[in-house]
Design a protein around this motif. Structure first.
Motif, PDB file in Angstrom:
ATOM      1  N   ALA A 151       0.824  -1.302   0.011  1.00  0.00           N
ATOM      2  CA  ALA A 151       0.121  -0.115  -0.161  1.00  0.00           C
ATOM      3  C   ALA A 151       0.856   1.301   0.083  1.00  0.00           C
ATOM      4  O   ALA A 151       1.854   1.437   0.880  1.00  0.00           O
ATOM      5  CB  ALA A 151      -0.915  -0.078   1.378  1.00  0.00           C
ATOM      6  N   ALA A 152       0.450   2.107  -0.942  1.00  0.00           N
ATOM      7  CA  ALA A 152       1.298   3.420  -0.815  1.00  0.00           C
ATOM      8  C   ALA A 152       1.053   4.443   0.065  1.00  0.00           C
ATOM      9  O   ALA A 152      -0.279   4.806   0.284  1.00  0.00           O
ATOM     10  CB  ALA A 152       0.935   4.158  -2.477  1.00  0.00           C
ATOM     11  N   MET A 153       1.887   4.684   1.131  1.00  0.00           N
ATOM     12  CA  MET A 153       1.237   5.399   2.237  1.00  0.00           C
ATOM     13  C   MET A 153       1.354   6.978   2.006  1.00  0.00           C
ATOM     14  O   MET A 153       0.923   7.769   2.566  1.00  0.00           O
ATOM     15  CB  MET A 153       2.439   5.203   3.351  1.00  0.00           C
ATOM     16  N   ASP A 154       1.884   7.278   0.609  1.00  0.00           N
ATOM     17  CA  ASP A 154       1.890   8.752   0.255  1.00  0.00           C
ATOM     18  C   ASP A 154       0.479   9.266   0.034  1.00  0.00           C
ATOM     19  O   ASP A 154       0.110  10.523  -0.139  1.00  0.00           O
ATOM     20  CB  ASP A 154       2.910   9.277  -0.930  1.00  0.00           C
ATOM     21  N   VAL A 172       6.168   9.217   6.792  1.00  0.00           N
ATOM     22  CA  VAL A 172       6.559   7.979   6.518  1.00  0.00           C
ATOM     23  C   VAL A 172       7.817   7.788   5.724  1.00  0.00           C
ATOM     24  O   VAL A 172       7.872   8.465   4.648  1.00  0.00           O
ATOM     25  CB  VAL A 172       5.402   7.003   5.642  1.00  0.00           C
ATOM     26  N   ARG A 173       8.779   7.021   6.253  1.00  0.00           N
ATOM     27  CA  ARG A 173      10.149   7.026   5.472  1.00  0.00           C
ATOM     28  C   ARG A 173      10.094   6.211   4.192  1.00  0.00           C
ATOM     29  O   ARG A 173       9.317   5.414   4.112  1.00  0.00           O
ATOM     30  CB  ARG A 173      11.228   6.550   6.332  1.00  0.00           C
ATOM     31  N   GLY A 219       6.426   9.692   1.126  1.00  0.00           N
ATOM     32  CA  GLY A 219       6.654   8.433   1.837  1.00  0.00           C
ATOM     33  C   GLY A 219       6.548   6.830   1.019  1.00  0.00           C
ATOM     34  O   GLY A 219       6.059   7.047  -0.205  1.00  0.00           O
ATOM     35  N   GLY A 220       7.211   6.019   1.749  1.00  0.00           N
ATOM     36  CA  GLY A 220       7.139   4.534   1.037  1.00  0.00           C
ATOM     37  C   GLY A 220       5.911   3.940   1.179  1.00  0.00           C
ATOM     38  O   GLY A 220       4.798   4.618   1.452  1.00  0.00           O
ATOM     39  N   THR A 221       5.918   2.706   0.916  1.00  0.00           N
ATOM     40  CA  THR A 221       4.976   1.673   0.946  1.00  0.00           C
ATOM     41  C   THR A 221       5.035   0.891   2.138  1.00  0.00           C
ATOM     42  O   THR A 221       5.914   0.579   2.803  1.00  0.00           O
ATOM     43  CB  THR A 221       4.921   0.667  -0.333  1.00  0.00           C
ATOM     44  N   ALA A 222       3.643   0.282   2.646  1.00  0.00           N
ATOM     45  CA  ALA A 222       3.529  -0.603   3.712  1.00  0.00           C
ATOM     46  C   ALA A 222       3.545  -2.023   2.874  1.00  0.00           C
ATOM     47  O   ALA A 222       2.888  -2.119   2.225  1.00  0.00           O
ATOM     48  CB  ALA A 222       2.282  -0.344   4.627  1.00  0.00           C
ATOM     49  N   ASP A 223       4.231  -3.018   3.695  1.00  0.00           N
ATOM     50  CA  ASP A 223       3.873  -4.434   3.124  1.00  0.00           C
ATOM     51  C   ASP A 223       2.274  -4.614   2.899  1.00  0.00           C
ATOM     52  O   ASP A 223       2.111  -5.183   1.916  1.00  0.00           O
ATOM     53  CB  ASP A 223       4.644  -5.184   4.118  1.00  0.00           C
TER      54      ASP A 223
END
Length: 320
Positions: free
Chosen positions: A25-28, A75-76, A36-40
């Motif tokens: 999932a794209a956290m941006d 989110v990094r 920010g990056g993605t979550a698994d």
């Protein structure tokens, strides 16, 4: 681990859940910084029962990170391992006056909706929520406040689930509130809370809310991609004053900037990455430390892993 591998490893343990599971999932798309990056994997439970079922089947060695509406979240770029849980407005966004000048609100309820409900019910003491761009879950966790009022002054009790899916009901004292802080266990996921105010004239409540809104529009960059106040106020001073004295008003790194309007607000001017934003924040902290000896503390929550080669030391490694 990527989302596909994570969900494959879960087998059919998630098959009975009613909520939505999104791999990689794209956290941006969630954070107000739009970076920010993605979550698994992202899980949006249907309701508290569904969330409890999820927590009971996810092994404890798989990280579970809870986020709210993303208003004060950075989110990094390296992303977030394991599951991110985001409470939905449909399942956790109900708010109602329940008598005795009390309000019950779900953790996904925007603070502004609580203020509006209080106005409609003639309950005073909630006007400050009209100016906080966040949700009740975050307000409970960080003791959100504005205009001289804090969440801890209104909380009666908080309902939460622990990592095993068990229900807990916490009193105001159990929350262990301090300035922009709660000592409640970090693994608790707040699902709802009961708040108390006092009888008040609706015109007086509306006037207080209008004053809050006018103040925000006058001094804060509310139409920018921002995360609200970047740093907590240090004892005996204000974060913005220390930032200004250190020459950081309007400071830019990449697409990230300390707002020229209110220099304790960090904004994404359009192209900022999570790296740009955090590097700017740590640069400001380093300059304030060098200028005044004050170690500013982040108010914005930073989560996830650094992208390799984009690691950032606190205060840029400065150890004054």
């Amino acid at each position: 681990m990527n989302g596909g591998a994570l969900l494959e490893g879960m087998g059919d343990r998630l098959s009975t859940l009613r909520g939505r599971v999104t791999p990689d999932a794209a956290m941006d798309k969630i954070t107000w910084f739009r970076a920010g990056g993605t979550a698994d994997a992202l899980f949006q439970p249907a309701d508290e029962e569904d969330l409890a079922a999820f927590l009971k089947v996810v092994p404890h060695d798989i990280p579970v990170t809870v986020v709210g509406i993303g208003s004060n979240l950075l989110v990094r770029e390296g992303g977030i391992r394991g599951f991110v849980v985001r409470l939905s407005a449909k399942g956790f966004g109900e708010v109602q006056a329940i008598g005795d000048n009390r309000i019950r609100a779900g953790a996904a309820t925007p603070d502004k909706r609580v203020a509006a409900t209080a106005l409609e019910a003639g309950i005073g003491g909630f006007h400050f929520y009209h100016g906080i761009p966040g949700g009740i879950g975050g307000a409970l966790r960080m003791n959100a406040g504005a205009n001289g009022v804090e969440t801890r002054e209104r909380v009666v009790e908080v309902r939460a689930l622990d990592r095993a899916g068990a229900v807990h009901v916490l009193s105001n004292a159990d929350m262990g509130y301090a300035y922009r802080h709660s000592a409640a266990p970090k693994d608790l996921i707040f699902t709802s809370a009961i708040f108390a105010g006092e009888p008040a004239d609706r015109d007086a409540i509306k006037a207080a809310m209008d004053a809050v809104q006018h103040h925000r529009e006058t001094v804060q960059p509310i139409r920018e991609k921002t995360g609200g106040s970047t740093f907590k106020n240090p004892e005996g001073s204000s974060a913005w004053k220390e930032i200004d004295k250190a020459g950081c008003r309007g400071l830019m790194i990449g697409g990230a900037q300390m707002s020229p309007m209110h220099c304790n607000f960090m904004i994404n001017t359009g192209t900022a990455t999570g790296y740009d934003l955090e590097l700017l924040g740590e640069t400001v902290r380093a300059r304030v430390l060098e200028n005044s000896g004050i170690r500013l503390a982040w108010e914005i929550r930073r989560i996830g892993a650094f992208k390799p080669g984009h690691e950032i030391d606190e205060f840029l490694g400065q150890m004054l």
